[in-house]
Design a protein around this motif. Structure first.
Motif, PDB file in Angstrom:
ATOM      1  N   MET A   1      18.517 -31.353  52.893  1.00 17.04           N
ATOM      2  CA  MET A   1      18.931 -32.639  53.400  1.00 17.04           C
ATOM      3  C   MET A   1      19.584 -33.570  52.524  1.00 17.04           C
ATOM      4  O   MET A   1      20.000 -34.724  52.754  1.00 17.04           O
ATOM      5  CB  MET A   1      17.763 -33.471  54.090  1.00 17.04           C
ATOM      6  N   HIS A   2      19.736 -33.068  51.322  1.00 14.69           N
ATOM      7  CA  HIS A   2      20.125 -33.907  50.337  1.00 14.69           C
ATOM      8  C   HIS A   2      20.575 -33.275  49.122  1.00 14.69           C
ATOM      9  O   HIS A   2      19.937 -32.904  48.281  1.00 14.69           O
ATOM     10  CB  HIS A   2      18.720 -34.703  49.965  1.00 14.69           C
ATOM     11  N   CYS A   3      21.623 -33.499  49.000  1.00 18.20           N
ATOM     12  CA  CYS A   3      22.446 -32.693  47.752  1.00 18.20           C
ATOM     13  C   CYS A   3      23.776 -33.142  47.275  1.00 18.20           C
ATOM     14  O   CYS A   3      24.682 -33.757  48.346  1.00 18.20           O
ATOM     15  CB  CYS A   3      22.774 -31.271  48.429  1.00 18.20           C
ATOM     16  N   HIS A   4      24.213 -33.438  46.197  1.00 16.58           N
ATOM     17  CA  HIS A   4      25.418 -33.965  45.607  1.00 16.58           C
ATOM     18  C   HIS A   4      26.385 -32.822  45.576  1.00 16.58           C
ATOM     19  O   HIS A   4      26.811 -32.461  44.392  1.00 16.58           O
ATOM     20  CB  HIS A   4      25.167 -34.725  44.558  1.00 16.58           C
ATOM     21  N   ILE A   5      26.639 -32.333  46.431  1.00 14.55           N
ATOM     22  CA  ILE A   5      27.535 -30.897  46.614  1.00 14.55           C
ATOM     23  C   ILE A   5      29.092 -31.154  46.749  1.00 14.55           C
ATOM     24  O   ILE A   5      30.043 -30.559  46.063  1.00 14.55           O
ATOM     25  CB  ILE A   5      27.220 -30.087  47.693  1.00 14.55           C
TER      26      ILE A   5
ATOM     27  N   PRO B   1      26.763 -37.629  49.016  1.00 12.24           N
ATOM     28  CA  PRO B   1      26.934 -38.231  47.783  1.00 12.24           C
ATOM     29  C   PRO B   1      26.334 -39.867  47.933  1.00 12.24           C
ATOM     30  O   PRO B   1      26.260 -40.202  48.860  1.00 12.24           O
ATOM     31  CB  PRO B   1      28.821 -38.383  48.005  1.00 12.24           C
ATOM     32  N   HIS B   2      26.322 -40.034  46.600  1.00 15.47           N
ATOM     33  CA  HIS B   2      25.780 -41.691  46.552  1.00 15.47           C
ATOM     34  C   HIS B   2      26.858 -42.514  46.978  1.00 15.47           C
ATOM     35  O   HIS B   2      28.087 -42.450  47.159  1.00 15.47           O
ATOM     36  CB  HIS B   2      25.578 -42.027  45.167  1.00 15.47           C
ATOM     37  N   TYR B   3      26.319 -43.678  47.980  1.00 12.09           N
ATOM     38  CA  TYR B   3      27.157 -44.717  48.037  1.00 12.09           C
ATOM     39  C   TYR B   3      26.368 -45.846  47.861  1.00 12.09           C
ATOM     40  O   TYR B   3      25.428 -46.217  48.289  1.00 12.09           O
ATOM     41  CB  TYR B   3      27.246 -44.822  49.674  1.00 12.09           C
TER      42      TYR B   3
ATOM     43  N   ASN C   1      25.874 -39.658  53.480  1.00 11.20           N
ATOM     44  CA  ASN C   1      25.792 -40.228  52.145  1.00 11.20           C
ATOM     45  C   ASN C   1      24.169 -40.410  51.786  1.00 11.20           C
ATOM     46  O   ASN C   1      23.564 -40.469  52.796  1.00 11.20           O
ATOM     47  CB  ASN C   1      26.440 -41.695  52.519  1.00 11.20           C
ATOM     48  N   GLU C   2      24.198 -40.889  50.419  1.00 15.88           N
ATOM     49  CA  GLU C   2      22.887 -41.277  50.303  1.00 15.88           C
ATOM     50  C   GLU C   2      23.110 -42.926  49.954  1.00 15.88           C
ATOM     51  O   GLU C   2      23.910 -43.132  48.978  1.00 15.88           O
ATOM     52  CB  GLU C   2      22.287 -40.682  49.023  1.00 15.88           C
ATOM     53  N   VAL C   3      22.813 -43.712  50.736  1.00 17.04           N
ATOM     54  CA  VAL C   3      23.063 -44.816  50.639  1.00 17.04           C
ATOM     55  C   VAL C   3      22.169 -45.974  49.977  1.00 17.04           C
ATOM     56  O   VAL C   3      20.756 -46.013  50.503  1.00 17.04           O
ATOM     57  CB  VAL C   3      23.437 -45.597  52.120  1.00 17.04           C
TER      58      VAL C   3
ATOM     59  N   ALA D   1      15.024 -41.406  51.402  1.00 14.70           N
ATOM     60  CA  ALA D   1      15.430 -40.338  50.296  1.00 14.70           C
ATOM     61  C   ALA D   1      14.262 -40.603  49.321  1.00 14.70           C
ATOM     62  O   ALA D   1      13.973 -41.539  48.609  1.00 14.70           O
ATOM     63  CB  ALA D   1      16.496 -40.381  49.657  1.00 14.70           C
ATOM     64  N   HIS D   2      13.783 -39.407  48.901  1.00 14.24           N
ATOM     65  CA  HIS D   2      12.733 -39.191  47.769  1.00 14.24           C
ATOM     66  C   HIS D   2      11.803 -40.303  47.698  1.00 14.24           C
ATOM     67  O   HIS D   2      11.697 -41.074  46.269  1.00 14.24           O
ATOM     68  CB  HIS D   2      13.262 -38.672  46.445  1.00 14.24           C
ATOM     69  N   PRO D   3      10.920 -40.843  48.313  1.00  8.83           N
ATOM     70  CA  PRO D   3      10.091 -42.103  48.278  1.00  8.83           C
ATOM     71  C   PRO D   3       9.158 -41.860  47.134  1.00  8.83           C
ATOM     72  O   PRO D   3       8.697 -42.591  46.399  1.00  8.83           O
ATOM     73  CB  PRO D   3       9.301 -42.321  49.635  1.00  8.83           C
TER      74      PRO D   3
ATOM     75  N   THR E   1      17.035 -30.928  47.875  1.00 13.45           N
ATOM     76  CA  THR E   1      16.967 -30.460  46.510  1.00 13.45           C
ATOM     77  C   THR E   1      17.314 -31.404  45.641  1.00 13.45           C
ATOM     78  O   THR E   1      16.999 -31.597  44.394  1.00 13.45           O
ATOM     79  CB  THR E   1      17.975 -29.400  46.287  1.00 13.45           C
ATOM     80  N   ASP E   2      18.379 -32.408  46.229  1.00 14.96           N
ATOM     81  CA  ASP E   2      18.848 -33.474  45.302  1.00 14.96           C
ATOM     82  C   ASP E   2      19.705 -32.954  44.168  1.00 14.96           C
ATOM     83  O   ASP E   2      19.638 -33.628  43.079  1.00 14.96           O
ATOM     84  CB  ASP E   2      17.928 -34.576  45.062  1.00 14.96           C
ATOM     85  N   ALA E   3      20.306 -31.737  44.401  1.00 14.76           N
ATOM     86  CA  ALA E   3      20.959 -30.832  43.424  1.00 14.76           C
ATOM     87  C   ALA E   3      22.039 -31.789  43.045  1.00 14.76           C
ATOM     88  O   ALA E   3      22.865 -32.306  43.869  1.00 14.76           O
ATOM     89  CB  ALA E   3      21.098 -29.470  43.940  1.00 14.76           C
ATOM     90  N   HIS E   4      22.551 -31.751  41.738  1.00 14.33           N
ATOM     91  CA  HIS E   4      23.462 -32.494  41.404  1.00 14.33           C
ATOM     92  C   HIS E   4      24.600 -31.350  40.407  1.00 14.33           C
ATOM     93  O   HIS E   4      25.777 -31.661  40.165  1.00 14.33           O
ATOM     94  CB  HIS E   4      23.325 -33.472  40.358  1.00 14.33           C
ATOM     95  N   SER E   5      24.032 -30.258  40.161  1.00 14.40           N
ATOM     96  CA  SER E   5      24.755 -29.064  39.399  1.00 14.40           C
ATOM     97  C   SER E   5      24.262 -27.884  39.669  1.00 14.40           C
ATOM     98  O   SER E   5      23.223 -27.552  40.509  1.00 14.40           O
ATOM     99  CB  SER E   5      24.845 -29.686  37.815  1.00 14.40           C
TER     100      SER E   5
HETATM  101 FE   LIG Z   1      20.389 -37.923  45.394  1.00  8.94          FE
END
Ligand SMILES: [Fe+2]
Length: 267
Positions: free
Chosen positions: A4-8, A41-43, A79-81, A135-137, A193-197
């Motif tokens: 549900m959360h990935c900076h792909i 992606p971050h907003y 987005n991750e706002v 996201a990730h509290p 995953t909140d993966a960035h790479s």
């Molecule tokens: Fe994130």
């Protein structure tokens, strides 16, 4: 299962730096059993992480490349706002992507502060028909200090996504303990995953996934990994199980519990 959360999406935030990186991440995600990934992606208002047009362009290019590579995995825009008091206005102007353009919006809080406007923002979003997913509290100081802050926000109608790497201690022991506490108190509805790479913050979640499985029965696991994400994809309502308030253990209770455990061992 679904991430549900990935900076792909490449070249739009601090996530994937190229399409090549995105494809490498997707291959890792696939090996880990992910069937779909929400591109988040971050907003962040008033920063360079706010290029709505470029996010869409690169998302669509990535979708095309996945198809050409023959990778059987779906990606969904989002987005991750980062929360700001005027978030509703930004949304109404069309700057923000909800998850797969549904009623569900992934929102991020500051790591250290406790913003005064959170409760009113959750209320306003709900009035607008938007369901916020926090996201990730487990990473926020205001939640590690007091998980019942999250309990109240869930009661207000917010949903929760935890980062799988939190469960293996990737962000330290306090965040690890908080993540486990949230699971035990019915305070999670999604994982990411909140993966960035592909090399440092990666979609490889083999170890934390085993930990997650050890804490949940099959019914709950199925809901978190499949049913809730599918409801987001299809913009359907999500019914949640009752969250449980965390009860702080007094010193005397801790002492009695330790005494009884020791006594049981001796017997
Ligand atoms: Fe994130």
């Amino acid at each position: 299962m679904y991430d549900m959360h990935c900076h792909i999406v490449p070249k739009v935030d601090d996530g994937a730096d190229s399409f090549e990186t995105s494809i490498k991440m997707i291959k890792i995600a696939k090996r880990n059993g992910f069937k779909g990934i929400f591109a988040t992606p971050h907003y962040v208002d008033n920063t360079t992480y706010n290029n709505t047009k470029l996010i869409k362009e690169n998302f669509l290019k990535l979708k095309d490349k996945i198809k050409k590579e023959g990778l059987d995995i779906d990606i969904y825009i989002g987005n991750e706002v980062y929360v700001v008091p005027n978030l509703i206005k930004l949304f109404e102007k069309g700057f923000i992507y909800t998850l797969n353009n549904s009623r569900y919006m992934l929102i991020e809080f500051p790591m250290l502060d406790n913003p005064y406007f959170i409760e009113s923002l959750i209320y306003d979003l709900k009035v607008k028909g938007i369901v916020p997913i926090i996201a990730h509290p487990e990473r926020y100081k205001m939640i590690t200090n007091n998980p019942n802050v999250l309990f109240k926000l869930i009661k207000q109608g917010a949903l929760v996504q935890i980062n799988l790497p939190s469960l293996k201690g990737s962000y330290g022991p306090i965040i690890k303990d908080t993540a486990k506490k949230l699971i035990e108190h019915n305070m999670i509805h999604f994982v990411g995953t909140d993966a960035h790479s592909f090399n440092i913050r990666t979609p490889n979640v083999e170890k934390p996934f085993k930990i997650l499985k050890s804490h949940l029965d099959n019914k709950k696991l199925k809901k978190i990994l499949y049913e809730n994400p599918k409801a987001v994809i299809n913009d359907k309502e999500i019914k949640i199980w009752e969250p449980k308030e965390c009860v702080k253990q007094s010193k005397i209770n801790k002492f009695i519990r330790r005494y009884l455990t020791e006594k049981n061992k001796r017997n």
